[in-house]
Design an enzyme around this catalytic site. Structure first.
Site, PDB file in Angstrom:
ATOM      1  CG  ASN A  66       6.954  25.690 -20.044  1.00 14.83           C
ATOM      2  OD1 ASN A  66       7.223  26.604 -19.912  1.00 14.83           O
ATOM      3  ND2 ASN A  66       6.361  24.743 -19.401  1.00 14.83           N
TER       4      ASN A  66
ATOM      5  CG  HIS B 201       1.851  27.164 -12.548  1.00 16.37           C
ATOM      6  ND1 HIS B 201       0.063  27.532 -13.058  1.00 16.37           N
ATOM      7  CD2 HIS B 201       2.270  26.810 -13.112  1.00 16.37           C
ATOM      8  CE1 HIS B 201       0.497  26.867 -13.846  1.00 16.37           C
ATOM      9  NE2 HIS B 201       1.813  25.944 -14.412  1.00 16.37           N
TER      10      HIS B 201
HETATM   11  C1  XIL Z   1      -1.161  20.007 -14.633  1.00 18.49           C
HETATM   12  C2  XIL Z   1      -2.320  19.987 -14.798  1.00 18.49           C
HETATM   13  O1  XIL Z   1      -2.551  20.714 -15.576  1.00 18.49           O
HETATM   14  C3  XIL Z   1      -2.737  18.799 -14.417  1.00 18.49           C
HETATM   15  O2  XIL Z   1      -3.893  18.328 -14.600  1.00 18.49           O
HETATM   16  C4  XIL Z   1      -2.240  17.532 -13.930  1.00 18.49           C
HETATM   17  O3  XIL Z   1      -3.244  16.684 -12.798  1.00 18.49           O
HETATM   18  C5  XIL Z   1      -0.431  18.049 -13.529  1.00 18.49           C
HETATM   19  O4  XIL Z   1      -0.050  18.894 -14.290  1.00 18.49           O
HETATM   20  N1  XIL Z   1       3.366  22.225 -14.488  1.00 18.49           N
HETATM   21  C6  XIL Z   1       3.208  22.435 -16.076  1.00 18.49           C
HETATM   22  C7  XIL Z   1       2.455  21.874 -16.408  1.00 18.49           C
HETATM   23  O5  XIL Z   1       4.248  22.006 -16.990  1.00 18.49           O
HETATM   24  O6  XIL Z   1       1.986  20.604 -17.501  1.00 18.49           O
HETATM   25  C8  XIL Z   1       1.328  21.450 -15.162  1.00 18.49           C
HETATM   26  O7  XIL Z   1       0.219  20.759 -15.398  1.00 18.49           O
HETATM   27  C9  XIL Z   1       1.218  22.792 -14.203  1.00 18.49           C
HETATM   28  C10 XIL Z   1       2.843  22.475 -13.511  1.00 18.49           C
END
Ligand code: XIL
Length: 452
Positions: free
Chosen positions: A203, A239
């Protein structure tokens, strides 16, 4: 008629008129209620639709929406190493267990997230000084323990998370520096041994389009497959920034599919500069729709997961100052346009074009002991009408006796007024009014007018 109104009644009428101005927004809200849940729309297209969740919130409305709309849950944090083994040898599975149980109770898959990462590791691990052998053993034990605990209950594991730099070189994590690039192959092999039924994923973020990073991931997956290392899928986190869905998204999904692996959109969100407005929310809808459509277009894109379904449970606002509103539901669990973008790309009903800028205001003009005059004004801003129909229901036995500038009929308590031949058109920025006489007794509460 007005001659019969006393000064006292006139004052009362003015008060009533002030209180009786009731706006009615003409919108597609009623059409939304009939939409199928996302999980059903996804199923009809062969797609699992998921969300990241926080275990402690899975009650009330949050739990209801998570269960009704989604066919897969990903623990947002609960399965990360720092969460499950905060002190060496001391495990806390509370939240992870809760999420897995909730998913089972609601016929949902679970995506396990994540086994090997450079973030959210326990301090005892990151602060330790380990020989390569010891570090390798720690990692193997971690994978055995966690994957073994949930054996048979996890549809897919994000085995390795965020292994690459933006330029496609390996990220110099504790794993890469301690064990070399083969930590990835080893982690996959150990995960397969611990739960042969779970699909195993790598991932990453910024790998949605065709670029140096996604090409490095592509080359890795190809070489892992050539070596016989178990790898079933690639997770594209997604994201995204408003208006920046990569144009090569579908092409990129397709090239991974053509390698013989599944693809999942694992952490979709689309952030915007706060505050949101209708233009940004419309853009966000288009972005969610484009990502979903790209997944729908490729058979091997099997899962579309959002990283939190409500703006009240998103990592964005705390991570990107000044940005937010990144999920498909607002903080009060109302579906945003983005929700409808996903639904429409999954074949759900199309949201009517926004017509929300025409409103109807009802007002009592004057009122006397048995009768009153009323007025309805229809105003448009950012929209226009070529004909109109205003309806309302009288709650206290009022009856229309005569109307002007509209054709009004009353059946029981229901009043329907349509435009006269000469005033159906309400231009953007304009308004039309019509009036009527009516009878009343006892009380004369103002109804809500619906435009249609
Ligand atoms: C994020 C969580 O949503 C938050 O609550 C935490 O503080 C930080 O991590 N990429 C990922 C996720 O693979 O695990 C992350 O999740 C966001 C970015």
């Amino acid at each position: 008629m007005r001659s019969s109104s006393s000064p006292a009644r006139t004052r009362l009428a003015a008060l009533v008129a002030g209180a009786a101005t009731v706006g009615a927004l003409l919108s597609g809200a009623a059409a939304h209620a009939a939409d199928s849940p996302l999980r059903d729309l996804g199923a009809a297209k062969g797609k699992i639709v998921g969300t990241a969740v926080t275990g402690s919130k899975l009650t009330g409305t949050y739990g209801d929406v998570a269960a009704a709309q989604f066919s897969s849950l990903t623990p947002g944090n609960a399965m990360k190493w720092g969460s499950v083994e905060p002190s060496q040898g001391v495990f806390d599975w509370t939240e992870a267990d809760q999420i897995v149980a909730f998913a089972q109770a609601h016929g949902q898959q679970v995506r396990g997230h994540t086994l090997v990462w450079h973030n959210q590791n326990p301090n005892w691990l990151t602060g330790g000084s380990w020989t390569p052998d010891r570090l390798s053993t720690l990692l193997r034990n971690h994978i055995d323990t966690e994957v073994g605990r949930y054996k048979g209950r996890i549809a897919a594991w994000d085995v390795v998370n965020e292994a690459f730099n933006e330029d496609g070189t390996y990220r110099p994590t504790l794993w890469y520096q301690g064990l070399g690039a083969d930590y990835i192959a080893n982690a996959l092999t150990w995960a397969r041994a611990a739960d042969p039924a779970a699909k195993l994923y790598i991932n990453d973020y910024n790998v949605e389009g065709v670029n140096a990073k996604s090409t490095a991931l592509y080359d890795l997956v190809r070489s892992l497959k050539a070596r016989g290392v178990p790898i079933d899928g690639v997770g594209l986190q997604a994201h995204l920034v408003l208006g920046q869905v990569p144009s090569t998204l579908q092409q990129n999904i397709q090239r991974f599919a053509d390698l013989g692996v599944d693809v999942a959109i694992t952490e979709l969100d689309v952030r915007m500069t706060l505050p949101p407005d209708s233009a940004k929310l419309a853009r966000q809808k288009a972005d969610y729709q484009a990502v979903t459509a790209a997944c729908v277009a490729v058979t091997r894109c099997v899962n579309l997961t959002v990283w939190g379904f409500t703006d009240s449970d998103s990592w964005v606002e705390s991570t990107f100052p000044g940005e937010g509103a990144a999920t498909p539901y607002d903080a009060n669990y109302a579906p945003k346009p983005a929700y409808h973008g996903i639904a429409e790309a999954l074949g759900g009903a199309t949201t009517p074009p926004p017509t929300g800028a025409c409103t109807a205001a009802y007002a009592v003009g004057s009122q006397w002991n048995t009768g009153f005059t009323g007025n309805v004004t229809i105003s448009c801003s950012g929209a226009a009408l070529s004909s109109w129909k205003a309806t309302w229901t009288y709650g206290a036995g009022q009856r229309i006796t005569q109307a002007w500038n509209a054709d009004c009929t009353q059946s029981g308590a229901t009043v329907t007024c349509v435009n006269a031949p000469y005033n159906g058109s309400v231009p953007d920025g304009g308004s039309v009014s019509f009036g009527f006489n009516a009878s009343w007794s006892g009380s004369n509460p103002a109804p809500t007018v619906t435009l249609g």
